[in-house]
Design a protein around this motif. Structure first.
Motif, PDB file in Angstrom:
ATOM      1  N   TRP A   1       0.820  -1.207   0.000  1.00 21.59           N
ATOM      2  CA  TRP A   1       0.000   0.000   0.000  1.00 21.59           C
ATOM      3  C   TRP A   1       0.858   1.262   0.000  1.00 21.59           C
ATOM      4  CZ3 TRP A   1      -5.213   1.509   0.039  1.00 21.59           C
ATOM      5  CH2 TRP A   1      -6.101   0.478  -0.265  1.00 21.59           C
ATOM      6  N   ASN A   2       2.105   1.123   0.407  1.00 17.11           N
ATOM      7  CA  ASN A   2       3.059   2.230   0.307  1.00 17.11           C
ATOM      8  C   ASN A   2       3.774   2.230  -1.033  1.00 17.11           C
ATOM      9  OD1 ASN A   2       2.505   3.181   2.884  1.00 17.11           O
ATOM     10  ND2 ASN A   2       4.111   1.933   3.842  1.00 17.11           N
TER      11      ASN A   2
ATOM     12  N   SER B   1     -14.033   3.217 -10.719  1.00 16.52           N
ATOM     13  CA  SER B   1     -12.744   3.550 -10.102  1.00 16.52           C
ATOM     14  C   SER B   1     -12.860   3.624  -8.588  1.00 16.52           C
ATOM     15  CB  SER B   1     -12.237   4.897 -10.650  1.00 16.52           C
ATOM     16  OG  SER B   1     -13.172   5.929 -10.352  1.00 16.52           O
ATOM     17  N   ALA B   2     -14.077   3.885  -8.090  1.00 20.53           N
ATOM     18  CA  ALA B   2     -14.276   3.960  -6.644  1.00 20.53           C
ATOM     19  C   ALA B   2     -14.415   2.582  -6.018  1.00 20.53           C
ATOM     20  CB  ALA B   2     -15.509   4.798  -6.337  1.00 20.53           C
ATOM     21  N   LEU B   3     -14.573   1.541  -6.857  1.00 17.50           N
ATOM     22  CA  LEU B   3     -14.771   0.192  -6.356  1.00 17.50           C
ATOM     23  C   LEU B   3     -13.766  -0.749  -7.022  1.00 17.50           C
ATOM     24  CD1 LEU B   3     -18.676   0.083  -6.476  1.00 17.50           C
ATOM     25  CD2 LEU B   3     -17.259   0.415  -4.465  1.00 17.50           C
ATOM     26  N   CYS B   4     -12.524  -0.376  -6.951  1.00 15.03           N
ATOM     27  CA  CYS B   4     -11.485  -1.120  -7.663  1.00 15.03           C
ATOM     28  C   CYS B   4     -10.986  -2.277  -6.801  1.00 15.03           C
ATOM     29  CB  CYS B   4     -10.333  -0.190  -8.023  1.00 15.03           C
ATOM     30  SG  CYS B   4      -9.158  -0.929  -9.175  1.00 15.03           S
ATOM     31  N   TYR B   5     -11.836  -3.278  -6.632  1.00 20.68           N
ATOM     32  CA  TYR B   5     -11.469  -4.427  -5.808  1.00 20.68           C
ATOM     33  C   TYR B   5     -10.662  -5.433  -6.631  1.00 20.68           C
ATOM     34  CZ  TYR B   5     -15.061  -2.568  -2.735  1.00 20.68           C
ATOM     35  OH  TYR B   5     -15.810  -1.742  -1.925  1.00 20.68           O
ATOM     36  N   SER B   6      -9.653  -5.986  -6.010  1.00 15.80           N
ATOM     37  CA  SER B   6      -8.881  -7.041  -6.665  1.00 15.80           C
ATOM     38  C   SER B   6      -9.382  -8.417  -6.256  1.00 15.80           C
ATOM     39  CB  SER B   6      -7.398  -6.903  -6.304  1.00 15.80           C
ATOM     40  OG  SER B   6      -7.225  -6.902  -4.890  1.00 15.80           O
ATOM     41  N   HIS B   7     -10.146  -8.478  -5.173  1.00 15.32           N
ATOM     42  CA  HIS B   7     -10.500  -9.767  -4.587  1.00 15.32           C
ATOM     43  C   HIS B   7     -11.818  -9.624  -3.836  1.00 15.32           C
ATOM     44  CE1 HIS B   7     -10.462 -12.587  -1.118  1.00 15.32           C
ATOM     45  NE2 HIS B   7      -9.844 -13.404  -1.925  1.00 15.32           N
ATOM     46  N   SER B   8     -12.681 -10.627  -3.970  1.00 17.39           N
ATOM     47  CA  SER B   8     -13.883 -10.684  -3.148  1.00 17.39           C
ATOM     48  C   SER B   8     -13.891 -12.004  -2.393  1.00 17.39           C
ATOM     49  CB  SER B   8     -15.143 -10.550  -4.013  1.00 17.39           C
ATOM     50  OG  SER B   8     -15.253 -11.644  -4.917  1.00 17.39           O
TER      51      SER B   8
ATOM     52  N   ASP C   1     -12.284 -11.150  10.797  1.00 20.41           N
ATOM     53  CA  ASP C   1     -11.487 -11.551  11.969  1.00 20.41           C
ATOM     54  C   ASP C   1     -10.094 -12.000  11.541  1.00 20.41           C
ATOM     55  OD1 ASP C   1     -13.565 -10.976  13.642  1.00 20.41           O
ATOM     56  OD2 ASP C   1     -14.052 -13.057  14.154  1.00 20.41           O
ATOM     57  N   ILE C   2     -10.019 -12.705  10.416  1.00 19.24           N
ATOM     58  CA  ILE C   2      -8.720 -13.142   9.897  1.00 19.24           C
ATOM     59  C   ILE C   2      -7.884 -11.933   9.487  1.00 19.24           C
ATOM     60  CG2 ILE C   2      -7.543 -14.455   8.091  1.00 19.24           C
ATOM     61  CD1 ILE C   2     -10.019 -16.270   7.978  1.00 19.24           C
ATOM     62  N   LEU C   3      -8.515 -10.992   8.788  1.00 23.99           N
ATOM     63  CA  LEU C   3      -7.796  -9.802   8.342  1.00 23.99           C
ATOM     64  C   LEU C   3      -7.295  -8.982   9.532  1.00 23.99           C
ATOM     65  CD1 LEU C   3     -10.147  -8.746   5.406  1.00 23.99           C
ATOM     66  CD2 LEU C   3      -7.912  -9.852   5.233  1.00 23.99           C
ATOM     67  N   GLU C   4      -8.120  -8.869  10.549  1.00 21.88           N
ATOM     68  CA  GLU C   4      -7.703  -8.132  11.738  1.00 21.88           C
ATOM     69  C   GLU C   4      -6.560  -8.848  12.455  1.00 21.88           C
ATOM     70  OE1 GLU C   4     -11.225  -7.633  14.034  1.00 21.88           O
ATOM     71  OE2 GLU C   4     -12.195  -6.347  12.534  1.00 21.88           O
ATOM     72  N   GLU C   5      -6.626 -10.174  12.515  1.00 23.06           N
ATOM     73  CA  GLU C   5      -5.539 -10.940  13.127  1.00 23.06           C
ATOM     74  C   GLU C   5      -4.240 -10.744  12.370  1.00 23.06           C
ATOM     75  OE1 GLU C   5      -3.540 -13.348  15.776  1.00 23.06           O
ATOM     76  OE2 GLU C   5      -5.540 -12.474  15.922  1.00 23.06           O
ATOM     77  N   ALA C   6      -4.347 -10.511  11.064  1.00 23.45           N
ATOM     78  CA  ALA C   6      -3.162 -10.272  10.240  1.00 23.45           C
ATOM     79  C   ALA C   6      -2.763  -8.798  10.217  1.00 23.45           C
ATOM     80  CB  ALA C   6      -3.416 -10.761   8.813  1.00 23.45           C
ATOM     81  N   ALA C   7      -3.389  -7.990  11.075  1.00 22.42           N
ATOM     82  CA  ALA C   7      -3.070  -6.558  11.212  1.00 22.42           C
ATOM     83  C   ALA C   7      -3.346  -5.783   9.931  1.00 22.42           C
ATOM     84  CB  ALA C   7      -1.607  -6.366  11.648  1.00 22.42           C
ATOM     85  N   PHE C   8      -4.410  -6.178   9.227  1.00 22.69           N
ATOM     86  CA  PHE C   8      -4.824  -5.424   8.049  1.00 22.69           C
ATOM     87  C   PHE C   8      -5.551  -4.160   8.493  1.00 22.69           C
ATOM     88  CE2 PHE C   8      -4.813  -7.901   3.915  1.00 22.69           C
ATOM     89  CZ  PHE C   8      -3.789  -8.734   4.297  1.00 22.69           C
TER      90      PHE C   8
ATOM     91  N   GLN D   1      -8.268  -1.233   8.077  1.00 23.34           N
ATOM     92  CA  GLN D   1      -9.608  -1.222   7.498  1.00 23.34           C
ATOM     93  C   GLN D   1      -9.644  -0.470   6.180  1.00 23.34           C
ATOM     94  OE1 GLN D   1     -12.577  -0.024  10.347  1.00 23.34           O
ATOM     95  NE2 GLN D   1     -12.093  -1.692  11.750  1.00 23.34           N
ATOM     96  N   ASP D   2      -8.578   0.266   5.862  1.00 29.31           N
ATOM     97  CA  ASP D   2      -8.496   0.927   4.562  1.00 29.31           C
ATOM     98  C   ASP D   2      -8.207  -0.070   3.450  1.00 29.31           C
ATOM     99  OD1 ASP D   2      -8.912   3.414   5.707  1.00 29.31           O
ATOM    100  OD2 ASP D   2      -6.756   3.796   5.967  1.00 29.31           O
ATOM    101  N   TRP D   3      -7.792  -1.274   3.796  1.00 33.57           N
ATOM    102  CA  TRP D   3      -7.376  -2.258   2.794  1.00 33.57           C
ATOM    103  C   TRP D   3      -8.491  -3.211   2.397  1.00 33.57           C
ATOM    104  CZ3 TRP D   3      -2.479  -3.980   5.982  1.00 33.57           C
ATOM    105  CH2 TRP D   3      -1.632  -2.867   6.159  1.00 33.57           C
ATOM    106  N   TYR D   4      -9.663  -3.085   3.004  1.00 24.38           N
ATOM    107  CA  TYR D   4     -10.789  -3.938   2.637  1.00 24.38           C
ATOM    108  C   TYR D   4     -12.098  -3.229   2.944  1.00 24.38           C
ATOM    109  CZ  TYR D   4     -11.169  -5.140   7.645  1.00 24.38           C
ATOM    110  OH  TYR D   4     -11.306  -5.088   9.010  1.00 24.38           O
ATOM    111  N   ARG D   5     -13.178  -3.729   2.332  1.00 16.01           N
ATOM    112  CA  ARG D   5     -14.511  -3.204   2.576  1.00 16.01           C
ATOM    113  C   ARG D   5     -15.464  -4.364   2.850  1.00 16.01           C
ATOM    114  NH1 ARG D   5     -11.858   0.582   2.758  1.00 16.01           N
ATOM    115  NH2 ARG D   5     -12.025   2.604   1.708  1.00 16.01           N
ATOM    116  N   VAL D   6     -16.461  -4.111   3.684  1.00 16.76           N
ATOM    117  CA  VAL D   6     -17.507  -5.094   3.949  1.00 16.76           C
ATOM    118  C   VAL D   6     -18.808  -4.570   3.345  1.00 16.76           C
ATOM    119  CG1 VAL D   6     -18.833  -6.299   5.710  1.00 16.76           C
ATOM    120  CG2 VAL D   6     -16.396  -5.842   6.080  1.00 16.76           C
TER     121      VAL D   6
END
Length: 244
Positions: A68-69, A197-204, A171-178, A180-185
């Motif tokens: 992300w950097n 462009s506002a919904l540029c998801y690479s993975h669902s 819960d998995i993402l939080e355990e991995a210290a992700f 909240q800017d890196w995913y959406r629910v």
């Protein structure tokens, strides 16, 4: 459950990989000279379990933070290796979160490598490693390493909550210290806007829900054919296969 944790997080990272070969058949070796001073993020229990857990998932969070950097990372996976064998062996010293003397280490489990790290990158990694007890090693000598992928895109995950079960994956993402800017629910209807462009998801991902509507299947099919990826768990995977 542990196997799902590693598969789920690994899928996110693979999405940003530059790879000309498919996983089947097994790709040939891609040897690269990795310079001394490069940083290695171990991905095996022997060297990434400083928290007392079997494996520290936050090692993935460290890697994704750098993506992300806009810092690319190399993923070392030795071609043709057998289960639990080393991806490479090299002289390395643990740098973070606490230093250890250099020794010869057999790195397993697909370690990540940051070649020629800048001081800014080292400072970022040092802070993350200290806060999350992630082990980071430094290569002591120039070493030829089999690099399966160079990842240069940041993953952005959509966690589907149609069945009110998004917490299984968040819960998995939080355990991995992700962050909240890196995913959406959200729910699956958002996939209809996958090309925005506002919904540029690479993975669902879908933790556990049965989508009976063929419209959902079409949305998912469009998302996949546009380059997206989907991780379905439990009952969701059976129904998705029927729909697409």
């Amino acid at each position: 459950m542990a196997s799902y944790l590693f598969l789920f997080i690994s899928c996110l990272l693979f999405l940003g990989a530059n790879a000309g070969d498919l996983e089947l058949p097994n790709p040939g070796a891609n040897m690269e000279l990795i310079p001394a001073g490069s940083l290695i993020i171990p991905m095996d229990q022997a060297y990434q379990s400083l928290t007392g857990e079997p494996f520290n998932l936050r090692a993935y969070g460290l890697v994704v933070q750098q993506l992300w950097n806009l810092v690319p990372v190399k993923w070392a996976i030795r071609s043709g290796k057998s289960k639990d064998t080393a991806d490479f062996t090299a002289s390395a010293a643990r740098l973070y979160p606490s230093p250890r003397s250099a020794t010869t280490i057999a790195f397993r489990g697909g370690p990540f490598i940051f070649p020629n790290p800048s001081m800014a990158l080292m400072n970022n990694i040092s802070r993350f490693a200290a806060a999350n007890l992630v082990a980071v090693y430094q290569l002591q000598q120039d070493t030829m390493i089999d690099i399966r992928y160079t990842i240069d895109r940041k993953p952005f995950c959509l966690v589907l909550d149609d069945g009110n079960t998004a917490y299984i994956h968040t819960d998995i993402l939080e355990e991995a210290a992700f962050s909240q800017d890196w995913y959406r629910v959200t729910d699956m209807a958002v996939l209809i806007n996958y090309n925005s462009s506002a919904l540029c998801y690479s993975h669902s991902s879908e933790p556990h829900f049965e989508h009976y509507s063929t419209v959902y299947g079409q949305w998912l099919r469009d998302f996949l054919t546009s380059g997206g990826n989907h991780f379905a768990q439990c009952i969701g995977k059976i129904l998705f296969l029927d729909l697409i």
